[in-house]
Design a protein around this motif. Structure first.
Motif, PDB file in Angstrom:
ATOM      1  N   GLU A 153     -37.618  69.854  -9.844  1.00  0.00           N
ATOM      2  CA  GLU A 153     -37.784  70.962  -8.902  1.00  0.00           C
ATOM      3  C   GLU A 153     -39.222  71.011  -8.402  1.00  0.00           C
ATOM      4  O   GLU A 153     -39.484  71.303  -7.245  1.00  0.00           O
ATOM      5  CB  GLU A 153     -37.420  72.311  -9.553  1.00  0.00           C
ATOM      6  CG  GLU A 153     -35.946  72.645  -9.481  1.00  0.00           C
ATOM      7  CD  GLU A 153     -35.111  71.753 -10.372  1.00  0.00           C
ATOM      8  OE1 GLU A 153     -35.647  71.259 -11.383  1.00  0.00           O
ATOM      9  OE2 GLU A 153     -33.932  71.526 -10.050  1.00  0.00           O
TER      10      GLU A 153
ATOM     11  N   CYS B 165     -43.606  79.903  -7.026  1.00  0.00           N
ATOM     12  CA  CYS B 165     -42.256  79.931  -7.601  1.00  0.00           C
ATOM     13  C   CYS B 165     -41.819  81.380  -7.764  1.00  0.00           C
ATOM     14  O   CYS B 165     -40.681  81.775  -7.529  1.00  0.00           O
ATOM     15  CB  CYS B 165     -42.211  79.315  -8.991  1.00  0.00           C
ATOM     16  SG  CYS B 165     -43.158  77.830  -9.214  1.00  0.00           S
TER      17      CYS B 165
ATOM     18  N   CYS C 242     -40.048  83.618  -4.967  1.00  0.00           N
ATOM     19  CA  CYS C 242     -38.604  83.494  -4.781  1.00  0.00           C
ATOM     20  C   CYS C 242     -37.837  83.818  -6.057  1.00  0.00           C
ATOM     21  O   CYS C 242     -36.766  84.383  -6.009  1.00  0.00           O
ATOM     22  CB  CYS C 242     -38.245  82.085  -4.335  1.00  0.00           C
ATOM     23  SG  CYS C 242     -38.770  81.731  -2.661  1.00  0.00           S
ATOM     24  N   HIS C 243     -38.374  83.425  -7.196  1.00  0.00           N
ATOM     25  CA  HIS C 243     -37.562  83.513  -8.410  1.00  0.00           C
ATOM     26  C   HIS C 243     -37.737  84.804  -9.201  1.00  0.00           C
ATOM     27  O   HIS C 243     -36.854  85.180  -9.951  1.00  0.00           O
ATOM     28  CB  HIS C 243     -37.841  82.319  -9.328  1.00  0.00           C
ATOM     29  CG  HIS C 243     -37.214  81.059  -8.822  1.00  0.00           C
ATOM     30  ND1 HIS C 243     -35.883  80.801  -8.981  1.00  0.00           N
ATOM     31  CD2 HIS C 243     -37.723  80.027  -8.125  1.00  0.00           C
ATOM     32  CE1 HIS C 243     -35.607  79.635  -8.422  1.00  0.00           C
ATOM     33  NE2 HIS C 243     -36.704  79.148  -7.890  1.00  0.00           N
TER      34      HIS C 243
ATOM     35  N   ARG D  59     -31.633  74.945  -0.150  1.00  0.00           N
ATOM     36  CA  ARG D  59     -32.694  74.070  -0.660  1.00  0.00           C
ATOM     37  C   ARG D  59     -33.999  74.303   0.090  1.00  0.00           C
ATOM     38  O   ARG D  59     -34.617  73.347   0.562  1.00  0.00           O
ATOM     39  CB  ARG D  59     -32.264  72.597  -0.502  1.00  0.00           C
ATOM     40  CG  ARG D  59     -30.994  72.248  -1.230  1.00  0.00           C
ATOM     41  CD  ARG D  59     -31.282  71.731  -2.614  1.00  0.00           C
ATOM     42  NE  ARG D  59     -30.527  72.400  -3.634  1.00  0.00           N
ATOM     43  CZ  ARG D  59     -31.000  72.591  -4.871  1.00  0.00           C
ATOM     44  NH1 ARG D  59     -32.189  72.205  -5.203  1.00  0.00           N
ATOM     45  NH2 ARG D  59     -30.278  73.205  -5.756  1.00  0.00           N
TER      46      ARG D  59
ATOM     47  N   HIS E 244     -36.533  73.099  -2.729  1.00  0.00           N
ATOM     48  CA  HIS E 244     -36.250  71.935  -3.580  1.00  0.00           C
ATOM     49  C   HIS E 244     -35.270  71.022  -2.866  1.00  0.00           C
ATOM     50  O   HIS E 244     -34.101  70.966  -3.216  1.00  0.00           O
ATOM     51  CB  HIS E 244     -35.638  72.339  -4.917  1.00  0.00           C
ATOM     52  CG  HIS E 244     -36.262  73.559  -5.510  1.00  0.00           C
ATOM     53  ND1 HIS E 244     -37.533  73.551  -6.012  1.00  0.00           N
ATOM     54  CD2 HIS E 244     -35.814  74.820  -5.676  1.00  0.00           C
ATOM     55  CE1 HIS E 244     -37.829  74.751  -6.469  1.00  0.00           C
ATOM     56  NE2 HIS E 244     -36.816  75.548  -6.270  1.00  0.00           N
TER      57      HIS E 244
HETATM   58  C1  HEC Z   1     -38.694  79.504  -0.990  1.00  0.00           C
HETATM   59  C2  HEC Z   1     -38.112  79.990  -2.212  1.00  0.00           C
HETATM   60  C3  HEC Z   1     -38.286  79.206  -3.519  1.00  0.00           C
HETATM   61  C4  HEC Z   1     -39.465  78.808  -4.114  1.00  0.00           C
HETATM   62  C5  HEC Z   1     -40.896  78.995  -3.620  1.00  0.00           C
HETATM   63  C6  HEC Z   1     -39.093  78.165  -5.365  1.00  0.00           C
HETATM   64  N1  HEC Z   1     -37.725  78.158  -5.499  1.00  0.00           N
HETATM   65 FE1  HEC Z   1     -36.652  77.364  -7.055  1.00  0.00          FE
HETATM   66  N2  HEC Z   1     -34.912  77.758  -6.053  1.00  0.00           N
HETATM   67  C7  HEC Z   1     -34.806  78.441  -4.849  1.00  0.00           C
HETATM   68  C8  HEC Z   1     -33.414  78.467  -4.437  1.00  0.00           C
HETATM   69  C9  HEC Z   1     -32.880  79.126  -3.157  1.00  0.00           C
HETATM   70  C10 HEC Z   1     -32.686  77.759  -5.429  1.00  0.00           C
HETATM   71  C11 HEC Z   1     -31.204  77.392  -5.446  1.00  0.00           C
HETATM   72  C12 HEC Z   1     -30.405  78.587  -5.581  1.00  0.00           C
HETATM   73  C13 HEC Z   1     -28.956  78.335  -5.671  1.00  0.00           C
HETATM   74  O1  HEC Z   1     -28.392  77.436  -5.032  1.00  0.00           O
HETATM   75  O2  HEC Z   1     -28.392  79.124  -6.415  1.00  0.00           O
HETATM   76  C14 HEC Z   1     -33.653  77.360  -6.446  1.00  0.00           C
HETATM   77  C15 HEC Z   1     -33.310  76.675  -7.621  1.00  0.00           C
HETATM   78  C16 HEC Z   1     -34.200  76.363  -8.639  1.00  0.00           C
HETATM   79  C17 HEC Z   1     -33.827  75.775  -9.908  1.00  0.00           C
HETATM   80  C18 HEC Z   1     -32.399  75.440 -10.383  1.00  0.00           C
HETATM   81  C19 HEC Z   1     -32.054  74.004 -10.215  1.00  0.00           C
HETATM   82  C20 HEC Z   1     -31.840  73.618  -8.769  1.00  0.00           C
HETATM   83  O3  HEC Z   1     -32.533  72.691  -8.299  1.00  0.00           O
HETATM   84  O4  HEC Z   1     -30.995  74.229  -8.098  1.00  0.00           O
HETATM   85  C21 HEC Z   1     -35.002  75.619 -10.617  1.00  0.00           C
HETATM   86  C22 HEC Z   1     -35.155  75.024 -12.011  1.00  0.00           C
HETATM   87  C23 HEC Z   1     -36.099  76.089  -9.789  1.00  0.00           C
HETATM   88  N3  HEC Z   1     -35.576  76.552  -8.607  1.00  0.00           N
HETATM   89  C24 HEC Z   1     -37.439  76.090 -10.166  1.00  0.00           C
HETATM   90  C25 HEC Z   1     -38.496  76.408  -9.310  1.00  0.00           C
HETATM   91  C26 HEC Z   1     -39.905  76.159  -9.602  1.00  0.00           C
HETATM   92  C27 HEC Z   1     -40.431  75.552 -10.900  1.00  0.00           C
HETATM   93  C28 HEC Z   1     -40.614  76.570  -8.510  1.00  0.00           C
HETATM   94  C29 HEC Z   1     -42.135  76.505  -8.274  1.00  0.00           C
HETATM   95  C30 HEC Z   1     -42.734  75.185  -8.488  1.00  0.00           C
HETATM   96  C31 HEC Z   1     -39.669  77.098  -7.535  1.00  0.00           C
HETATM   97  N4  HEC Z   1     -38.398  76.969  -8.058  1.00  0.00           N
HETATM   98  C32 HEC Z   1     -40.005  77.625  -6.286  1.00  0.00           C
HETATM   99  C33 HEC Z   1     -35.841  78.994  -4.136  1.00  0.00           C
HETATM  100  C34 HEC Z   1     -37.198  78.792  -4.381  1.00  0.00           C
END
Ligand code: HEC
Ligand code: HEC
Ligand code: HEC
Ligand code: HEC
Ligand code: HEC
Length: 491
Positions: free
Chosen positions: A152, A166, A169-170, A324, A327
């Motif tokens: 990710e 991260c 959003c999370h 996505r 990611h």
């Molecule tokens: C712009 C918004 C955003 C940011 C910034 C973000 N994410 Fe996400 N992330 C998402 C979304 C949307 C999903 C997928 C959600 C779904 O399909 O349920 C996700 C999914 C994930 C997942 C689940 C596995 C996958 O790939 O679906 C992980 C682990 C994750 N993120 C880790 C991180 C980490 C670590 C960071 C920072 C380095 C980060 N995210 C930054 C929006 C974001």
């Protein structure tokens, strides 16, 4: 005047020596606090940028100092200290406060206690705050659980949101989200250390922030987006790796006052609910459109269920299309196209698109084997197919590095992630994405379909053409305008 037996510091010291727990705590604290103070200062001032340094400071030294304090406190409370700082009974306090010569002593004790406690609280506050900031940082999320989050994190760094934490959003800024994140964080820490986490990590995430907060803080749903020309570059798997361009006008539209175009979907005036065959949401079985007046239209596939309540299943929002945003794991062809486009893989090497594609789509047990396998396969093929170009050997080596990168950025065998483990729903590759609903087979009882007209969402300007295309003509025009003509325009 108080004699030395009655003055405060020695009394406190004696108190410590009465309890082994307190003594151990004091020794720990004496040892830890200088290190903790200095490393926290360094971290706050930004002197050291190493994730393991912050990790040691906040997740090891910080809690250890906390344990030391608890030991001192518990030891002090339990210690039998007749005649000195005794057990804290009401009688004792009354006696101390009413006898004049004792009063001075208790006052000094009070000052000392207030000073010690408040300076300690201040210090603890700084440590806890910096620790809290650290565990919310991209650095912590992305690198601490190294192999777990590596995919990710890698995909994130290649995304348009690579400067959005991260956290945004999370987790979000609300206390509930923070507390939940700390709690699930502890569970995840355990899963990481014991190696019991699922591979690949599951998606969709059940604990994401609602998109209303996750995306709309920065992108209000009422934004009107003009239609936009998209040009997609790709390379054919032929001898010359012919570069082709697909150009189209994306009708992005708006979810605002007059919902139209693709973002008609983002309007609050109507809501779509859907049911899927499995949690991955790849096969949608039923769609319900609820309009502003509360009327529902139920769409189903031939033979599917047409009855039932209107709002079962998931309410569609931004991430049902933009799943996505941060990611994006690319499919193999696109991953190579990017490398060819930016020159990391030399497009001048005959058949490199085709051969690299063959090399990176084989299945490998781990990253190291993959790196070796890709290099071996490409070198062997070019050795068997000599080419007169003199510099070919470095081109092959360059291509090997590019292909290895294309693989390593998108495939993580150790985490169970192969090509297309995490599909992107934004287009309609392989019949997925928009075509999960817009494939023309969903029909309502009154015969309405969810359209798959090719010009519903975009107007194709040119598809896969190799002669001068609309984007090339647009590019020529821009070049002429800015005076960096290619020699073909008027000078
Ligand atoms: C712009 C918004 C955003 C940011 C910034 C973000 N994410 Fe996400 N992330 C998402 C979304 C949307 C999903 C997928 C959600 C779904 O399909 O349920 C996700 C999914 C994930 C997942 C689940 C596995 C996958 O790939 O679906 C992980 C682990 C994750 N993120 C880790 C991180 C980490 C670590 C960071 C920072 C380095 C980060 N995210 C930054 C929006 C974001
Ligand atoms: C903290 C602010 C912030 C949040 C939260 C955020 N974005 Fe963005 N987003 C941005 C910025 C800034 C850009 C422009 C980046 C650029 O042009 O390189 C952007 C760009 C985009 C783009 C255009 C990407 C492209 O290829 O040009 C899309 C689509 C997008 N965001 C969707 C989302 C979605 C969906 C979410 C929620 C999951 C989200 N964003 C959350 C700030 C944010
Ligand atoms: C029905 C699917 C769908 C939904 C729902 C959706 N979008 Fe989009 N969005 C798209 C598509 C398709 C594009 C164009 C992508 C491209 O140019 O390749 C886009 C483009 C964008 C862009 C970039 C605009 C630009 O000018 O480049 C942003 C930002 C964005 N969406 C944010 C959001 C947010 C925030 C939400 C939720 C309120 C949302 N979208 C809901 C499909 C959707
Ligand atoms: C869960 C099912 C579903 C998915 C997935 C979906 N749509 Fe839709 N879409 C609908 C429904 C239902 C309608 C309304 C059909 C109608 O009323 O005729 C619609 C209507 C539209 C419209 C017409 C809006 C108007 O002005 O009337 C556009 C454009 C559109 N979708 C684009 C997209 C794009 C682009 C994607 C993929 C990124 C997508 N949709 C994914 C269900 C879906
Ligand atoms: C529901 C909306 C919708 C409909 C209907 C639709 N498309 Fe698309 N199409 C998209 C979106 C969104 C993208 C992805 C753009 C991107 O990559 O961001 C896309 C991408 C494409 C691409 C470029 C893909 C690539 O990777 O080269 C082609 C070609 C294309 N569409 C052809 C068609 C044709 C032909 C039809 C009619 C059968 C059609 N589309 C119907 C939404 C739609």
């Amino acid at each position: 005047m108080l004699d030395s037996k009655n003055s405060i510091p020695p009394a406190l010291l004696r108190l410590l020596f009465r309890s082994r727990a307190a003594l151990a705590g004091a020794a720990m604290l004496a040892l830890l606090s200088p290190i903790l103070v200095i490393s926290t200062l360094f971290d706050v001032v930004g002197g050291i940028e190493n994730p393991y340094f912050s990790l040691l400071t906040y997740l090891v030294l910080g809690p250890l100092a906390g344990i030391a304090l608890i030991l001192i406190g518990a030891g002090a409370l339990r210690a039998r200290t007749k005649g000195e700082i005794g057990s804290y009974s009401y009688e004792l306090f009354k006696e101390q406060l009413t006898i004049p010569e004792r009063y001075g002593r208790i006052r000094r004790l009070g000052y000392t206690a207030v000073f010690l406690v408040s300076s300690f609280l201040l210090f603890l506050g700084v440590v806890v705050y910096s620790g809290h900031r650290y565990t919310d940082s991209v650095q912590f999320c992305g690198t601490f659980c190294h192999s777990v989050m590596a995919p990710e994190f890698a995909a994130y760094q290649n995304s348009p949101h690579s400067r959005v934490g991260c956290f945004a959003c999370h987790i979000g800024k609300k206390a509930g989200g923070l507390a939940r994140a700390r709690f699930t964080g502890l569970k995840q820490l355990y899963a990481t250390m014991s190696g019991t986490y699922p591979r690949p990590l599951p998606t969709p995430l059940s604990n994401l922030r609602p998109t209303r907060r996750m995306c709309e803080e920065c992108h209000p749903p009422g934004s009107a987006y003009a239609s936009k020309i998209r040009v997609i570059d790709s390379f054919l798997p032929d001898a010359r790796n012919t570069r082709v361009q697909t150009a189209m006008i994306m009708k992005i539209g708006s979810g605002g006052r007059r919902p139209h175009g693709i973002h008609w979907h983002a309007s609050g005036r109507h809501q779509i609910f859907y049911e899927a065959a499995a949690p991955g949401r790849r096969r949608i079985t039923r769609v319900v459109l609820k309009d502003g007046a509360g009327n529902s239209t139920i769409f189903s596939r031939p033979g599917g269920r047409t009855q039932g309540t209107g709002t079962a299943g998931r309410a569609m929002d931004c991430i049902d299309c933009h799943n996505r945003p941060a990611h994006a794991f690319l499919p193999p062809g696109q991953a190579l196209d990017r490398k060819l486009l930016n020159g990391q893989i030399p497009a001048g090497l005959p058949f490199i698109k085709r051969e690299a594609l063959a090399a990176i789509t084989r299945s490998y047990p781990d990253n190291r084997t993959a790196m070796e396998g890709i290099a071996r396969q490409l070198r062997r093929w070019y050795l068997a197919h000599p080419d007169p170009a003199a510099s070919r050997k470095d081109l092959v080596e360059q291509a090997v590095r590019g292909a290895q990168q294309a693989y390593a950025e998108n495939v993580f065998p150790e985490m169970g992630i192969s090509w297309e483990t995490y599909p992107d729903f934004l287009g309609h590759r392989n019949g997925g994405g928009c075509f999960r609903c817009h494939d023309g087979s969903f029909r309502s009882a009154s015969g309405k379909t969810i359209s798959n007209r090719c010009d519903l969402c975009h107007i194709l300007l040119s598809g896969g053409q190799t002669t001068k295309t609309i984007p090339e003509r647009l590019e020529d025009a821009v070049d002429r305008e800015s005076g960096r003509g290619t020699g073909q325009g008027p000078s």
